[in-house]
Design a protein around this motif. Structure first.
Motif, PDB file in Angstrom:
ATOM      1  N   ASP A 172       1.006  -1.098  -0.053  1.00 36.11           N
ATOM      2  CA  ASP A 172      -0.088  -0.014  -0.044  1.00 36.11           C
ATOM      3  C   ASP A 172       0.894   1.153  -0.132  1.00 36.11           C
ATOM      4  O   ASP A 172       1.494   1.557   1.125  1.00 36.11           O
ATOM      5  CB  ASP A 172      -0.925  -0.014   1.258  1.00 36.11           C
ATOM      6  N   ALA A 173       0.856   1.840  -1.032  1.00 33.99           N
ATOM      7  CA  ALA A 173       1.815   3.035  -1.408  1.00 33.99           C
ATOM      8  C   ALA A 173       1.487   4.057  -0.285  1.00 33.99           C
ATOM      9  O   ALA A 173       2.296   4.776   0.355  1.00 33.99           O
ATOM     10  CB  ALA A 173       1.823   3.464  -2.706  1.00 33.99           C
ATOM     11  N   GLU A 174       0.302   4.432  -0.230  1.00 37.52           N
ATOM     12  CA  GLU A 174      -0.230   5.613   0.516  1.00 37.52           C
ATOM     13  C   GLU A 174      -0.067   5.289   2.070  1.00 37.52           C
ATOM     14  O   GLU A 174       0.012   6.237   2.700  1.00 37.52           O
ATOM     15  CB  GLU A 174      -1.806   5.712   0.408  1.00 37.52           C
ATOM     16  N   ALA A 175      -0.051   4.020   2.465  1.00 39.80           N
ATOM     17  CA  ALA A 175       0.185   3.518   3.838  1.00 39.80           C
ATOM     18  C   ALA A 175       1.757   3.950   4.200  1.00 39.80           C
ATOM     19  O   ALA A 175       2.142   4.104   5.449  1.00 39.80           O
ATOM     20  CB  ALA A 175      -0.010   2.146   4.095  1.00 39.80           C
ATOM     21  N   MET A 176       2.650   3.879   3.111  1.00 38.30           N
ATOM     22  CA  MET A 176       4.093   4.282   3.306  1.00 38.30           C
ATOM     23  C   MET A 176       4.163   5.832   3.058  1.00 38.30           C
ATOM     24  O   MET A 176       5.264   6.326   3.337  1.00 38.30           O
ATOM     25  CB  MET A 176       4.762   3.694   2.270  1.00 38.30           C
ATOM     26  N   GLY A 177       3.142   6.418   2.920  1.00 38.41           N
ATOM     27  CA  GLY A 177       3.016   8.023   2.925  1.00 38.41           C
ATOM     28  C   GLY A 177       3.590   8.435   1.332  1.00 38.41           C
ATOM     29  O   GLY A 177       3.996   9.549   1.124  1.00 38.41           O
ATOM     30  N   ILE A 178       3.529   7.482   0.491  1.00 40.52           N
ATOM     31  CA  ILE A 178       3.827   7.923  -0.974  1.00 40.52           C
ATOM     32  C   ILE A 178       2.524   8.038  -1.826  1.00 40.52           C
ATOM     33  O   ILE A 178       1.588   7.386  -1.796  1.00 40.52           O
ATOM     34  CB  ILE A 178       4.708   6.572  -1.729  1.00 40.52           C
ATOM     35  N   PRO A 179       2.250   9.119  -2.306  1.00 41.05           N
ATOM     36  CA  PRO A 179       1.171   9.570  -3.054  1.00 41.05           C
ATOM     37  C   PRO A 179       0.901   8.412  -4.121  1.00 41.05           C
ATOM     38  O   PRO A 179       1.768   7.898  -4.879  1.00 41.05           O
ATOM     39  CB  PRO A 179       1.286  10.940  -3.681  1.00 41.05           C
ATOM     40  N   ALA A 180      -0.392   8.070  -4.526  1.00 46.32           N
ATOM     41  CA  ALA A 180      -0.785   7.195  -5.240  1.00 46.32           C
ATOM     42  C   ALA A 180      -0.312   7.690  -6.745  1.00 46.32           C
ATOM     43  O   ALA A 180      -0.028   6.703  -7.518  1.00 46.32           O
ATOM     44  CB  ALA A 180      -2.131   6.827  -5.619  1.00 46.32           C
ATOM     45  N   GLU A 181      -0.319   8.986  -6.882  1.00 42.24           N
ATOM     46  CA  GLU A 181       0.065   9.508  -8.372  1.00 42.24           C
ATOM     47  C   GLU A 181       1.552   9.452  -8.748  1.00 42.24           C
ATOM     48  O   GLU A 181       2.076   9.477  -9.809  1.00 42.24           O
ATOM     49  CB  GLU A 181      -0.083  10.990  -8.318  1.00 42.24           C
ATOM     50  N   ILE A 182       2.275   8.808  -7.857  1.00 38.44           N
ATOM     51  CA  ILE A 182       3.719   8.534  -8.125  1.00 38.44           C
ATOM     52  C   ILE A 182       3.722   7.419  -9.211  1.00 38.44           C
ATOM     53  O   ILE A 182       4.733   7.203  -9.897  1.00 38.44           O
ATOM     54  CB  ILE A 182       4.488   8.242  -6.733  1.00 38.44           C
ATOM     55  N   ARG A 183       2.775   6.429  -9.165  1.00 43.01           N
ATOM     56  CA  ARG A 183       2.688   5.448 -10.104  1.00 43.01           C
ATOM     57  C   ARG A 183       2.818   5.954 -11.750  1.00 43.01           C
ATOM     58  O   ARG A 183       3.244   5.476 -12.486  1.00 43.01           O
ATOM     59  CB  ARG A 183       1.623   4.545 -10.219  1.00 43.01           C
ATOM     60  N   SER A 184       2.418   7.368 -11.797  1.00 42.16           N
ATOM     61  CA  SER A 184       2.182   7.822 -13.072  1.00 42.16           C
ATOM     62  C   SER A 184       3.546   8.218 -13.553  1.00 42.16           C
ATOM     63  O   SER A 184       3.900   8.456 -14.630  1.00 42.16           O
ATOM     64  CB  SER A 184       1.307   8.949 -13.500  1.00 42.16           C
ATOM     65  N   SER A 185       4.579   8.189 -12.857  1.00 40.98           N
ATOM     66  CA  SER A 185       6.060   8.908 -13.192  1.00 40.98           C
ATOM     67  C   SER A 185       7.010   7.590 -12.853  1.00 40.98           C
ATOM     68  O   SER A 185       8.274   7.957 -13.473  1.00 40.98           O
ATOM     69  CB  SER A 185       6.207  10.105 -12.400  1.00 40.98           C
ATOM     70  N   THR A 186       6.688   6.544 -12.209  1.00 41.14           N
ATOM     71  CA  THR A 186       7.528   5.628 -12.095  1.00 41.14           C
ATOM     72  C   THR A 186       7.457   4.343 -12.684  1.00 41.14           C
ATOM     73  O   THR A 186       6.166   3.801 -12.506  1.00 41.14           O
ATOM     74  CB  THR A 186       7.909   5.308 -10.624  1.00 41.14           C
ATOM     75  N   VAL A 187       8.329   3.907 -13.627  1.00 42.75           N
ATOM     76  CA  VAL A 187       8.213   2.483 -14.194  1.00 42.75           C
ATOM     77  C   VAL A 187       8.945   1.544 -13.184  1.00 42.75           C
ATOM     78  O   VAL A 187       9.936   1.599 -13.380  1.00 42.75           O
ATOM     79  CB  VAL A 187       8.378   2.629 -15.436  1.00 42.75           C
ATOM     80  N   TRP A 188       8.408   0.526 -12.765  1.00 42.91           N
ATOM     81  CA  TRP A 188       8.894  -0.329 -12.017  1.00 42.91           C
ATOM     82  C   TRP A 188       9.259  -1.849 -12.678  1.00 42.91           C
ATOM     83  O   TRP A 188       8.399  -2.469 -13.161  1.00 42.91           O
ATOM     84  CB  TRP A 188       8.074  -0.675 -10.681  1.00 42.91           C
ATOM     85  N   VAL A 189      10.467  -2.026 -12.753  1.00 44.68           N
ATOM     86  CA  VAL A 189      10.939  -3.232 -13.584  1.00 44.68           C
ATOM     87  C   VAL A 189      11.583  -4.353 -12.749  1.00 44.68           C
ATOM     88  O   VAL A 189      12.877  -3.909 -12.259  1.00 44.68           O
ATOM     89  CB  VAL A 189      11.633  -3.071 -14.975  1.00 44.68           C
ATOM     90  N   PRO A 190      11.098  -5.185 -11.906  1.00 37.42           N
ATOM     91  CA  PRO A 190      11.566  -5.864 -10.695  1.00 37.42           C
ATOM     92  C   PRO A 190      12.635  -6.984 -11.742  1.00 37.42           C
ATOM     93  O   PRO A 190      12.484  -7.478 -12.742  1.00 37.42           O
ATOM     94  CB  PRO A 190      10.735  -6.842 -10.138  1.00 37.42           C
ATOM     95  N   HIS A 191      13.921  -7.113 -11.250  1.00 35.76           N
ATOM     96  CA  HIS A 191      15.168  -8.201 -11.515  1.00 35.76           C
ATOM     97  C   HIS A 191      15.552  -7.540 -12.789  1.00 35.76           C
ATOM     98  O   HIS A 191      15.187  -6.594 -13.176  1.00 35.76           O
ATOM     99  CB  HIS A 191      14.342  -9.623 -11.735  1.00 35.76           C
ATOM    100  N   ALA A 192      16.619  -7.970 -13.084  1.00 33.23           N
ATOM    101  CA  ALA A 192      17.597  -7.545 -14.168  1.00 33.23           C
ATOM    102  C   ALA A 192      17.019  -8.357 -15.435  1.00 33.23           C
ATOM    103  O   ALA A 192      17.364  -9.462 -15.655  1.00 33.23           O
ATOM    104  CB  ALA A 192      18.918  -8.052 -13.974  1.00 33.23           C
ATOM    105  N   SER A 193      15.881  -7.811 -16.164  1.00 39.25           N
ATOM    106  CA  SER A 193      15.263  -8.420 -17.146  1.00 39.25           C
ATOM    107  C   SER A 193      15.179  -7.515 -18.259  1.00 39.25           C
ATOM    108  O   SER A 193      14.556  -6.581 -18.492  1.00 39.25           O
ATOM    109  CB  SER A 193      13.497  -8.748 -16.693  1.00 39.25           C
TER     110      SER A 193
END
Length: 423
Positions: free
Chosen positions: A167-188
């Motif tokens: 839960d991003a908001e529970a960590m104090g991170i605005p949900a809107e941050i998703r629109s500017s961050t592209v998350w790619v887990p692992h070296a793929s």
């Protein structure tokens, strides 16, 4: 397994823990050092002094340090040459009203180590600051809003959103941050190719930990980024002072647009640095990449001492060969004991770990707990990762090697290992 000559006592450690948890959330301001990742009453939880490759806990127990302050003390705790430089600078002052002479000296030494491949740099006080500063520079330079994150790059919103999940908001991170961050887990490479096709004209940069990648795959990512005018940022906060004199970038012969270094630069003192081309780095003022303590003199004096030590070192890191041999022996032990489907050896001579394949949460891994407690009985400290230094002797590396082989042998004899909690 042979234990230490005198059994460790933890009376004062447990008293300290009770007090500290009332005043400091989690017991420490550095998440990776919190007692919840340790085993109070069985492992060290509070240090009062450290020298070379060893430290003394609050109860007076001595430990062989196999983490070296999260990899920051690459030259060994309280290295004489570094301590002397700190004391000398303390007598002159710690922070001034105008720039200090040592900042220029430190900058010249760092840029010279990288053979002037980068035109300029900016100092800051840690790894998260360095990488976040690099991201802001990339956005300003490209005039694009999005950043691709591929690993843990610090606690800033853009990095923590993807890495920690939940839960991003529970960590104090605005949900809107998703629109500017592209998350790619692992070296793929495949995942990065997919995301570049989807977001390419909006991506300012791709942030990578190069030591997580094979050279050939990393080169393809960099070629892809260049075709789309996306900047490459190497997060070498952890590996920069530990993979070689010119970091992983130099080992691979692959040079990013922006290079971030931190841990080990000043042998335990807080310092980070961002290196880049002149057109990129001239934007530091424009993006307000600054803090009051970025140019304090003590960490810079320590860095100068470390750079001189590195210049004089015939090869770096000095523990490379010993650690590679140790890892070869551990892999052979895994093979002989038939543990390769259950346990994995991850990492390089810069930092490695042994862990269960089935447990995704490293800090809940039953093998990690078992290993930590068994090694603690020999006076060997680790939180699961093994990070050595210039201060570790061949005899100490051999002790760790043989102790880990014995741990693996004991583990292989246990029934129902995968579901058994450590004892």
């Amino acid at each position: 397994m042979k234990t230490r000559e005198e059994q460790a006592v933890f009376t004062q450690s447990l008293q300290w823990l009770e007090r500290v948890q009332q005043l400091i959330p989690s017991g420490c301001s550095t998440l990776a050092k919190t007692p919840e990742r340790l085993f109070p009453g069985e492992t060290a939880i509070c240090c009062v002094e450290a020298r070379q490759s060893r430290f003394i806990d609050i109860d007076g127990n001595e430990w062989l340090d196999c983490e070296m302050a999260m990899g920051t003390a690459s030259w060994g705790h309280a290295r004489e040459e570094v301590q002397a430089a700190i004391v000398k600078q303390l007598a002159k002052g710690t922070s001034f009203s105008v720039p200090a002479d040592v900042e220029l000296t430190a900058a010249e030494l760092i840029l010279a180590r990288f053979e002037q491949r980068y035109a300029a740099l900016r100092f800051c006080k840690g790894g998260a600051d360095a990488v976040s500063g690099a991201v802001r520079l990339a956005r300003a330079f490209t005039r694009r809003p999005k950043v691709m994150s591929t690993a843990y790059h610090g606690w800033s919103d853009w990095s923590a959103y993807g890495y920690y999940g939940g839960d991003a908001e529970a960590m104090g991170i605005p949900a809107e941050i998703r629109s500017s961050t592209v998350w790619v887990p692992h070296a793929s490479l495949r995942r990065i190719e997919d995301e570049v096709r989807r977001h390419g004209d909006q991506l300012a940069c791709i942030v990578l930990c190069p030591s997580d990648w094979q050279r050939e795959e990393l080169a393809k990512v960099m070629e892809l980024a260049a075709r789309h005018s996306i900047l490459i940022i190497f997060d070498e906060v952890t590996s920069g002072a530990r993979m070689g004199k010119q970091a992983t970038a130099g080992e691979y012969g692959l040079w990013p647009d922006i290079l971030c270094l931190s841990k080990g630069l000043a042998n335990g003192l807080p310092l980070g640095v961002v290196l880049g081309s002149e057109p990129i780095m001239r934007l530091c003022g424009q993006v307000k990449f600054s803090s009051a303590h970025s140019s304090e003199t003590i960490a810079l004096a320590a860095l100068i001492a470390c750079e001189k030590l590195m210049q004089a070192a015939p090869s770096w890191p000095s523990w490379r060969g010993g650690t590679q041999k140790l890892m070869t022996e551990l892999q052979a032990q895994l093979d002989v004991l038939g543990l390769t489907e259950e346990l994995a050896l991850h990492g390089t001579y810069a930092s490695f770990c042994l862990r269960s394949r089935a447990e995704q949460d490293f800090y809940r891994d039953p093998f990690r707990a078992y290993m930590m407690k068994r090694l603690a009985q020999q006076g060997i400290f680790t939180k699961g990762f093994f990070v050595f230094s210039d201060a570790h002797s061949e005899a100490e590396l051999l002790l760790v090697q043989e102790s880990l082989k014995e741990v693996l042998l004991e583990w292989s004899k246990q029934e129902h290992r995968s579901s058994k909690s450590a004892v």
